[in-house]
Design an enzyme around this catalytic site. Structure first.
Site, mmCIF file in Angstrom:
data_model
loop_
_atom_site.group_PDB
_atom_site.id
_atom_site.type_symbol
_atom_site.label_atom_id
_atom_site.label_comp_id
_atom_site.label_asym_id
_atom_site.label_seq_id
_atom_site.Cartn_x
_atom_site.Cartn_y
_atom_site.Cartn_z
ATOM 1 C CG ASP A 36 -10.894 -5.611 13.833
ATOM 2 O OD1 ASP A 36 -11.556 -6.611 14.160
ATOM 3 O OD2 ASP A 36 -11.402 -4.493 13.608
ATOM 4 C CE1 TYR A 40 -9.719 -0.582 20.664
ATOM 5 C CE2 TYR A 40 -11.383 0.496 22.007
ATOM 6 C CZ TYR A 40 -10.841 -0.656 21.460
ATOM 7 O OH TYR A 40 -11.430 -1.862 21.702
ATOM 8 C CG ASP A 72 -10.668 -2.096 7.832
ATOM 9 O OD1 ASP A 72 -10.691 -2.332 6.603
ATOM 10 O OD2 ASP A 72 -10.708 -3.003 8.681
ATOM 11 N NE ARG A 81 -13.585 -2.745 11.736
ATOM 12 C CZ ARG A 81 -13.050 -3.671 10.945
ATOM 13 N NH1 ARG A 81 -13.575 -3.930 9.768
ATOM 14 N NH2 ARG A 81 -11.999 -4.339 11.308
#
Length: 300
Positions: A46, A74, A88, A185
């Site tokens: 993203d 992550y 988000d 997310r």
């Protein structure tokens, strides 16, 4: 200024993607740096996310579909107490609730429920296609999108620092090891829902894709300063991601014509490398033969 484009099979670039750029933006930038249109990427990030993005250059773009990049790591920051339309910080606020009273035990219990093999409903602003259109494009056009849950694997979902209060919200730093197709997310959203306060992602950094990590990654600025932007030439890229078979000159010649050769007893897809060090083909074995599934060298 764009340099003269590379020739031959090319290779891989491991990039540290900056925030604020789409993966397509990064590809466009690398095309100018490398001086070629033939650049592709594996594993979209993203715009708000940073970190490892693997790109293929020249004929190595064909390698991308065969790379074993199914597991990823992550680092993320989750804000609990606010739910947003995009899951988000870039979305509009849908609801708020005080998360000030959350304790570590409650967080750990909810995280445990989101660890392992789970069914996850992707964010409505993901790149998943719905009747030929990207979900995020439909949302931006004002349509309601509800994607079906799909199985993903979260191997590790771990709090890495003491949760902190931000007004009535609670911010949590986490690390996640997961399979491809897992949306961080969505983990943030689901964690907030399990705790009854809502939640969204405020920061995301991918630190690993398969065998590639931030330790190997270059920034766009660092890449632009290199005489040769291809950091991992094709033979090294293959050796880093799959088993390798050393080929005799005769075997290499047969493969360049698309013919099969004797098997070597190697499972799955593997690389065939000539005595000269040149990448010849990717192979798979079936019915007692090793068959080329992707060739890199022209016949003759």
């Amino acid at each position: 200024m764009a340099r003269k484009g590379p020739t031959g099979p090319g290779g891989l670039i491991v990039l540290d993607k900056p925030a604020g750029m789409t993966s397509h933006d990064v590809v466009s930038k690398v095309r100018r740096i490398a001086g070629t249109r033939r650049v592709g990427h594996a594993g979209t990030l993203d715009p708000m996310a940073t970190g490892v993005l693997v790109l293929g250059v020249e004929r190595s773009t064909k390698l991308m579909n065969h790379l074993i990049l199914t597991d990823k790591t992550y680092q993320a920051t989750i804000r609990l107490g606010v739910a947003t339309s995009t899951d988000d910080a870039e979305g509009t606020v849908l609801s708020t609730a005080s998360a000030a009273g959350l304790d570590r035990a409650a967080l750990e219990a909810a995280i445990g429920a989101l660890t392992g093999q789970i069914l996850q409903r992707p964010s409505s602003v993901s790149a998943i296609k719905v009747e030929g259109e990207r979900a995020y494009a439909l949302v931006r056009a004002g349509q309601q999108v509800e994607l079906a849950a799909r199985p993903v694997t979260v191997d590790r979902f771990q709090i890495v620092s003491e949760p902190r209060s931000v007004g009535d919200c609670c911010e949590v730093e986490v690390e996640v090891d997961c399979s491809s197709g897992t949306y961080i997310r969505a983990l943030a959203r689901d964690l907030g829902e399990l705790l009854g306060v809502g939640g969204h992602l405020t920061a995301l950094r991918r630190t690993r894709v398969g065998v590639f990590t931030l330790a190997q990654a270059l920034t766009l600025e660092e890449l632009a300063e290199l005489a040769d932007p291809i950091v991992l030439p094709l033979p090294r890229a293959i050796a880093a991601t799959m088993p390798v078979r050393r080929l005799t000159p005769g075997e290499a010649s047969e493969l360049t014509f698309g013919r099969t050769i004797e098997p070597a007893g190697i499972e799955g897809t593997y690389g065939g490398i000539a005595e000269t060090g040149e990448a010849v083909a990717l192979l798979r074995e079936s019915d007692g033969r090793a068959r080329p599934v992707l060739g890199f060298t022209p016949a003759g």
